[in-house]
Design a protein around this motif. Structure first.
Motif, PDB file in Angstrom:
ATOM      1  N   LYS A 110     -28.680  -5.752  46.487  1.00 58.19           N
ATOM      2  CA  LYS A 110     -29.781  -6.946  46.039  1.00 58.19           C
ATOM      3  C   LYS A 110     -30.656  -7.495  46.836  1.00 58.19           C
ATOM      4  CE  LYS A 110     -28.670 -12.305  45.138  1.00 58.19           C
ATOM      5  NZ  LYS A 110     -28.227 -13.259  45.409  1.00 58.19           N
ATOM      6  N   ASN A 113     -33.441  -5.269  46.522  1.00 56.02           N
ATOM      7  CA  ASN A 113     -34.628  -5.232  44.961  1.00 56.02           C
ATOM      8  C   ASN A 113     -35.248  -6.505  45.083  1.00 56.02           C
ATOM      9  OD1 ASN A 113     -33.088  -3.239  43.740  1.00 56.02           O
ATOM     10  ND2 ASN A 113     -31.008  -3.921  43.284  1.00 56.02           N
ATOM     11  N   GLU A 114     -34.418  -7.332  45.445  1.00 54.44           N
ATOM     12  CA  GLU A 114     -35.473  -8.836  46.006  1.00 54.44           C
ATOM     13  C   GLU A 114     -37.232  -8.348  46.137  1.00 54.44           C
ATOM     14  OE1 GLU A 114     -32.707 -11.722  47.628  1.00 54.44           O
ATOM     15  OE2 GLU A 114     -31.709 -12.267  45.626  1.00 54.44           O
ATOM     16  N   ASP A 117     -38.949  -6.646  43.991  1.00 54.23           N
ATOM     17  CA  ASP A 117     -39.106  -6.836  43.293  1.00 54.23           C
ATOM     18  C   ASP A 117     -40.467  -7.832  43.388  1.00 54.23           C
ATOM     19  OD1 ASP A 117     -37.621  -5.888  41.068  1.00 54.23           O
ATOM     20  OD2 ASP A 117     -35.599  -7.526  40.705  1.00 54.23           O
ATOM     21  N   SER A 118     -40.705  -8.122  44.548  1.00 54.14           N
ATOM     22  CA  SER A 118     -41.796  -9.427  44.980  1.00 54.14           C
ATOM     23  C   SER A 118     -42.928  -8.137  44.851  1.00 54.14           C
ATOM     24  CB  SER A 118     -41.326  -9.602  46.398  1.00 54.14           C
ATOM     25  OG  SER A 118     -41.465  -8.762  47.012  1.00 54.14           O
ATOM     26  N   ASN A 121     -46.497  -3.349  40.635  1.00 46.25           N
ATOM     27  CA  ASN A 121     -44.833  -2.522  40.223  1.00 46.25           C
ATOM     28  C   ASN A 121     -46.189  -1.158  41.358  1.00 46.25           C
ATOM     29  OD1 ASN A 121     -42.882  -3.074  39.039  1.00 46.25           O
ATOM     30  ND2 ASN A 121     -44.112  -2.953  37.189  1.00 46.25           N
TER      31      ASN A 121
END
Length: 152
Positions: A110, A113-114, A117-118, A121
């Motif tokens: 998690k 991923n965070e 995600d920050s 792309n």
């Protein structure tokens, strides 16, 4: 000694060591040895089961280290092994192990991923492409290494 790491390589090695230390601290905080966390993480990355040979290959751990971690996790009721053919073994999480893995390796996944995600792309893609390119080049350079001749 003729060859010394470049300034960039020193920085890269330092960052790798610091990253290993951060993962080690997370494992300790979650109450697991590094090898057990890596095994659980690898299984979670695959779903709820994973071939034993894939755990060794994908984790970077030796077969002996993986087997030691598996014995402990199996004794704690977190996973079990089953046959997956003549020589292959499959490692699966028990029902208890699914919850345990979610509370341990799942927290690390998690967090990772965070972080990704920050990032944009484009940055994630660039980071992964450069890491893959470095790994591919390193594997090619490994083929060129000369065996150690000391002690002959």
């Amino acid at each position: 000694m003729e060859n010394f790491p470049s300034k960039s390589m020193k920085r890269f090695n330092h960052l790798l060591g610091e990253m290993d230390a951060a993962y080690h601290e997370m494992s300790l905080k979650l109450g697991l040895p590094d090898s057990a966390m890596i095994v659980l993480y690898t299984i979670c990355d695959n779903g709820e089961c994973c071939l034993l040979q894939d755990i060794c290959r994908r984790s970077g751990l030796s077969k002996q280290t993986v087997n030691s971690a598996l014995r402990r996790l199996e004794a704690d009721g977190i996973l079990y092994l089953e046959s997956a053919g003549s020589k292959a073994k499959k490692v699966c999480l028990t029902e208890f192990g699914k919850g345990f893995a979610d509370q341990t390796a799942g927290q690390i996944i998690k967090a990772e991923n965070e972080i990704f995600d920050s990032w944009s792309n484009e940055d994630v893609d660039k980071y992964l492409k450069l890491t893959e390119a470095f790994l591919a080049a390193l594997r090619e350079k490994a083929k060129e290494l000369m065996p150690n001749r000391l002690g002959e």
